[in-house]
Design an enzyme around this catalytic site. Structure first.
Site, PDB file in Angstrom:
ATOM      1  N   ARG A  75       0.829  -1.198   0.000  1.00  0.00           N
ATOM      2  CA  ARG A  75       0.000   0.000   0.000  1.00  0.00           C
ATOM      3  C   ARG A  75       0.871   1.259   0.000  1.00  0.00           C
ATOM      4  O   ARG A  75       0.546   2.270  -0.614  1.00  0.00           O
ATOM      5  CB  ARG A  75      -0.915   0.013   1.233  1.00  0.00           C
ATOM      6  CG  ARG A  75      -1.929   1.162   1.223  1.00  0.00           C
ATOM      7  CD  ARG A  75      -2.651   1.276   2.550  1.00  0.00           C
ATOM      8  NE  ARG A  75      -1.752   1.775   3.587  1.00  0.00           N
ATOM      9  CZ  ARG A  75      -1.875   1.524   4.866  1.00  0.00           C
ATOM     10  NH1 ARG A  75      -2.831   0.717   5.295  1.00  0.00           N
ATOM     11  NH2 ARG A  75      -1.030   2.021   5.749  1.00  0.00           N
ATOM     12  N   TYR A 127     -15.856  16.843 -17.611  1.00  0.00           N
ATOM     13  CA  TYR A 127     -16.340  15.460 -17.591  1.00  0.00           C
ATOM     14  C   TYR A 127     -17.416  15.321 -16.518  1.00  0.00           C
ATOM     15  O   TYR A 127     -17.322  15.907 -15.435  1.00  0.00           O
ATOM     16  CB  TYR A 127     -15.162  14.519 -17.333  1.00  0.00           C
ATOM     17  CG  TYR A 127     -15.550  13.117 -16.951  1.00  0.00           C
ATOM     18  CD1 TYR A 127     -16.374  12.346 -17.778  1.00  0.00           C
ATOM     19  CD2 TYR A 127     -15.116  12.559 -15.755  1.00  0.00           C
ATOM     20  CE1 TYR A 127     -16.735  11.059 -17.426  1.00  0.00           C
ATOM     21  CE2 TYR A 127     -15.468  11.271 -15.394  1.00  0.00           C
ATOM     22  CZ  TYR A 127     -16.290  10.531 -16.233  1.00  0.00           C
ATOM     23  OH  TYR A 127     -16.654   9.262 -15.884  1.00  0.00           O
ATOM     24  N   ASP A 202      -6.663  18.525 -15.846  1.00  0.00           N
ATOM     25  CA  ASP A 202      -6.998  17.178 -16.294  1.00  0.00           C
ATOM     26  C   ASP A 202      -6.491  17.047 -17.728  1.00  0.00           C
ATOM     27  O   ASP A 202      -7.034  17.657 -18.644  1.00  0.00           O
ATOM     28  CB  ASP A 202      -8.514  16.965 -16.227  1.00  0.00           C
ATOM     29  CG  ASP A 202      -8.942  15.577 -16.711  1.00  0.00           C
ATOM     30  OD1 ASP A 202      -8.094  14.840 -17.239  1.00  0.00           O
ATOM     31  OD2 ASP A 202     -10.136  15.247 -16.578  1.00  0.00           O
ATOM     32  N   LYS A 227      -7.343   5.563 -20.057  1.00  0.00           N
ATOM     33  CA  LYS A 227      -7.538   5.984 -21.442  1.00  0.00           C
ATOM     34  C   LYS A 227      -6.228   5.784 -22.228  1.00  0.00           C
ATOM     35  O   LYS A 227      -5.772   4.678 -22.392  1.00  0.00           O
ATOM     36  CB  LYS A 227      -7.998   7.441 -21.470  1.00  0.00           C
ATOM     37  CG  LYS A 227      -9.124   7.790 -20.500  1.00  0.00           C
ATOM     38  CD  LYS A 227     -10.380   6.994 -20.705  1.00  0.00           C
ATOM     39  CE  LYS A 227     -11.565   7.549 -19.919  1.00  0.00           C
ATOM     40  NZ  LYS A 227     -11.421   7.575 -18.484  1.00  0.00           N
TER      41      LYS A 227
END
Length: 917
Positions: A75, A127, A202, A227
């Site tokens: 982690r 978005y 972004d 993406k």
């Protein structure tokens, strides 16, 4: 004091230590490596693999041995992820890179830098998921959000406050309108006026290959690595890069605390994907330019920075190295856009982008649907917008597929003079669409729609469902039928034959139109009812309906509410709506839900909100409701739309329905439903492979008070929690077992029936203990058990209502008739039917699809015959039945009302071929 952070967890890279080789000698200097070389070369000088592997290993481990090693817990840090973060920092001109579980997770950790009272300036074309998360922190964290048009950098200036502005959130190009923001200028202006503000970009649409916002003044850049960085849609990942050590420390602390760092296997996959980033993007960009040019030359409004006419193109060329692989275009009509999207084959319908496969979507219906329609309209987001995300397929194949979809939808047509395709005006395009049959010449004549929907039975889990236990519901092949007949006299009417032959009509102009806020095509009804409209209808349109006609008043309210809220301004098609039912009304078999499905379907058809596809040529002269013979002609999209509005109707009737009844009425078959509790997820799920079963439904004719019964169980639970909770647990076990056997395709039929019989008996006994049975129901049970040995249980609320009896396949016809006669002698009303059959049905208006070999009834041939010059309806007093002249105008209506109850289904089936869900 800032926590100590492992540099490997941050993906830290000295700011100027990009892998540009030093000159080997003054005479032969080495040139910097190109981006594609940087992508393909995964090297970290500080982390050499002990075996010299050419591909970074997957360290698929949660923990590491020892107390002083570089890594202790995945982690907090993992070698595979460290390699990935070093690599991303290298190609992003960044000092630090952090990778997390998704793009939205990346934004989430960034927004955690904010505190109550902070102000954020964000773009107005974001978005949908970004908008949703910003709305959440505005509501729950107390952060102020200002949405502005970032294409004009001056629009930010009034909102920049040196003390309050904590963050500026930008996209360029934006998704989905491809708007351009001058990242460099905005960063400079913000830093001059609010030095402590953090500039966040972004960069998903561009990827580091085409744009590196850190080079233009941004403090933080994030990408949905799902993406382009990955490129194959085989993983979820988010990337955050920055150059400021203080920000990197805070972000790393949050990721380590929350635990959303990217997994080792996904880190490995993302590393692999990045190696081909430049190669993929070059191909995708080139094809995207071809598609944009093609659509632009056809005459569509196209949004793409590669077009000379695109606003902000000069700014984009200054800050970016390419135009990307996403474009969007407008058709001028939402229905036309839906046909284009649905008509493609190579372009997959998906909410995402950035994949090697080409994708197509309608943002307002898909990726941006979470933004409410009013906000979308205010921000200039067209409902008809189509977004294309171009992949690496052959460009000629993609263009050919898109062209075929445009032609089939009627969006473009061949100009013979020019010998090329040209855009058809939006108002004419739909009339040219071959598959928009309800608007072509033949279907325009269709003036009568006959629809039907089944009732439902609760097989298992009544009452317990209120407390979180799973209920099993199934459709019953007793149906409500509705007939909508268009009128030309500016009147609406409703005729409810099963409610004391109730009839009423209204002048359309007399309705309270000033109280309605119409729902535009494609929009969904808000979660709450329009109480202003409900009150206006109750006071002005329904005031003459008598108080003791409660059921008719409720049905009329549903009729008028749906009619008005679906109407376009000043476009009020008027019609008569007539209902009949082979389903006993008020017996707990979902009669209100089947009515809701019928009226919702009729209203949507009349208002042209749904369309019907042509049926394939049938393979048999016989159409059986239960099997459909493989034909489910009503599309899932249409069924979903009807179900949404059926649920609205149920809200009007019942206030807070579960949604089970209307879902069964629309989709048919069987489903499992649960509210939160007993370790089960809430929601509905269809039971696949449900086998049609023969049941005897017996109406006790005893009215019941559902609310009182439910309250009684609740009181018993409060007084005897141990007893009732034990019963609920037992009923949950029954539902689980019933669901298993109903969906088991390999279970023999006799074993299925035997198992269900035992479960029904057990379930009923638990309901008796809960106190919701009734002497009439117990009498029915005794009549079916002795001497016939059948299993019977109550269904629905109990306290009267209906009982259901499972009829085995081998049960003889003579024996069955004896049982039915015995029940009738006790003044009960039995119905022999099947459970688990068809959902919503619509009589096909297409003559070509009438049942082969079955001549249509004479009245069916006249379904299109309301005269061109109609005789006006006489004014009919509220509640009076329609007169002979009134019925004469509607040729299908008179035989519909005249068909005997026992023959109603047969009469309807003989009219032609029905389309079913």
């Amino acid at each position: 004091m800032a926590p100590s952070i492992d540099p490997h967890a941050l993906g830290k890279l000295p700011l100027h230590d990009l892998p540009t080789p030093e000159p080997e000698s003054p005479r032969r200097p080495r040139k910097p490596y190109k981006f594609s070389t940087l992508c393909a070369t995964v090297e970290n000088p500080d982390m050499k693999d002990q075996y010299g592997s050419s591909s970074v290993p997957i360290y698929q481990t949660a923990t590491f041995k020892g107390v002083s090693g570089e890594f202790d817990y995945s982690r907090s840090g993992n070698p595979t992820r460290s390699h990935l973060q070093h690599h991303i920092a290298k190609i992003s001109s960044a000092a630090h890179a952090i990778t997390v579980s998704s793009g939205m997770a990346a934004l989430d950790i960034i927004l955690r830098l904010l505190k109550p009272g902070d102000e954020v300036i964000a773009g107005d074309d974001l978005y949908g998921g970004t908008n949703r998360l910003l709305t959440y922190i505005r509501t729950h964290v107390g952060v102020v959000i200002h949405h502005v048009d970032t294409t004009d950098h001056a629009s930010l200036l009034p909102y920049i406050n040196a003390e309050k502005t904590a963050m500026v959130l930008l996209e360029s190009p934006t998704n989905p309108l491809l708007k351009i923001a001058d990242l460099a200028t905005i960063s400079q202006q913000v830093k001059e006026r609010a030095p402590n503000a953090i500039i966040v970009v972004d960069n998903t649409m561009m990827s580091p290959y085409l744009q590196r916002p850190l080079e233009h003044g941004a403090d933080i850049v994030y990408d949905s690595a799902t993406k382009y960085l990955s490129g194959h849609h085989d993983l979820m990942a988010g990337v955050v890069t920055c150059n400021r050590d203080d920000i990197a420390q805070k972000l790393a602390f949050i990721v380590n605390s929350v635990g959303n760092a990217l997994t080792p296997i996904d880190s490995f996959l993302l590393l692999r994907g990045i190696k081909t980033l430049a190669l993929r993007m070059d191909r995708q960009q080139a094809t995207t330019q071809m598609v944009a040019d093609y659509l632009y030359l056809l005459g569509f409004k196209v949004h793409y920075p590669g077009l000379a006419s695109h606003p902000g193109r000069e700014v984009h060329n200054r800050i970016a190295d390419g135009n990307g692989a996403v474009l969007s275009f407008e058709t001028g009509n939402k229905e036309l856009s839906e046909k284009i999207v649905g008509g493609t084959r190579l372009w997959g319908i998906s909410v995402s982008f950035g994949c090697v496969n080409s994708l197509i979507s309608m943002p307002c219906v898909m990726s941006h649907a979470s933004i409410d329609p009013a906000t979308r309209a205010a921000r200039g987001l067209p409902e008809d917008l189509i977004r294309l995300c171009v992949g690496i397929e052959d460009p000629h194949d993609l263009l050919d597929d898109l062209e075929r979809a445009l032609v089939d939808a009627g969006a473009i047509a061949l100009d013979v003079a020019q010998n090329r395709y040209v855009k058809v005006p939006a108002q004419d395009a739909l009339s040219l669409a071959v598959n928009q049959l309800h608007l072509d010449g033949a279907a325009k004549k269709q003036e009568e729609w006959l629809v039907s929907a089944p009732g439902k039975v609760i097989l298992f889990g009544e009452h317990a469902v209120v407390h979180g236990v799973t209920a099993i519901a199934a459709s019953v092949d007793l149906r409500c039928y509705g007939l909508a007949t268009l009128r030309n006299d500016r009147k609406l009417s409703i005729h409810l034959q099963d409610l004391d032959d109730f009839y009423y009509e209204w002048d359309v102009e007399s309705l309270p139109w000033n109280a309605v806020t119409p729902i535009a095509p494609g929009e969904e009804h808000p979660e709450e009812l329009d109480q202003r409209l409900v009150e206006a209808l109750s006071e002005k349109a329904l005031h003459e309906i008598k108080a003791d006609q409660k059921a008719a008043r409720g049905a009329s309210l549903v009729f008028l509410y749906l009619y008005m809220i679906l109407s376009k301004p000043q476009d009020y098609p008027t019609f008569s709506f007539t209902t009949r039912s082979s389903l006993p009304v008020g017996a707990g078999l979902g009669s209100s839900a089947s009515y809701s499905a019928c009226i919702a379907t009729a209203a949507l058809l009349v208002h042209r909100r749904i369309t019907l596809p042509p049926l394939p040529q049938p393979t048999s002269a016989e159409h059986i409701h239960i099997s459909h013979q493989g034909r489910r002609a009503i599309t899932p999209a249409t069924a979903e739309e009807v179900n949404r509005w059926s649920f609205v109707a149920e809200k009007i009737l019942h206030g807070n329905p579960s949604g089970v009844d209307n879902s069964v009425a629309v989709f048919g078959g069987a489903l499992a439903y649960a509210r939160p509790g007993f370790g089960k997820k809430s929601g509905m799920e269809g039971i696949q492979g449900f086998k049609s079963l023969k049941f005897l439904l017996t109406n006790s004719k005893v009215p019941r008070d559902t609310k009182k019964l439910v309250a009684g169980v609740g009181e018993k639970k409060a007084n005897e929690p141990e007893l009732v909770n034990g019963i609920l647990q037992s009923i949950q076990s029954i539902s689980d077992e019933a669901r298993r056997v109903l969906a088991d395709p390999e279970l023999p039929r006799d074993s299925l029936l035997s198992a269900l019989s035992a479960l029904m008996t057990e379930n009923h006994q638990h309901l008796v203990t809960l106190g919701v049975s009734h002497p009439a129901l117990e009498t029915i049970r005794s009549k079916t058990a002795v001497p016939h040995g059948l299993s019977t249980k109550l269904t629905g609320a109990g306290g009267g209502g209906c009982a259901v009896t499972l009829i085995p396949d081998e049960f003889g016809e003579e024996q069955l008739q004896d049982l039915i006669t015995a029940l009738i002698r006790e003044e009960f009303q039995p119905y022999l039917t099947s459970v688990g059959g068809s959902g919503l049905g619509i009589l096909s208006p297409y003559a070509a699809h009438r049942t082969p070999g079955v001549p249509p009834a004479p009245q069916a041939l006249d379904q299109v015959t309301p005269p061109d010059t109609p005789t006006p309806h006489e004014q009919i007093a509220g509640g009076a039945a329609p007169g002979a002249d009134d019925l004469a105008r509607d040729p299908l209506r008179a035989p519909f009302l005249a068909a005997p109850d026992a023959e109603l289904a047969q009469w309807a089936g003989a009219l032609g071929r029905w389309l079913y869900v």
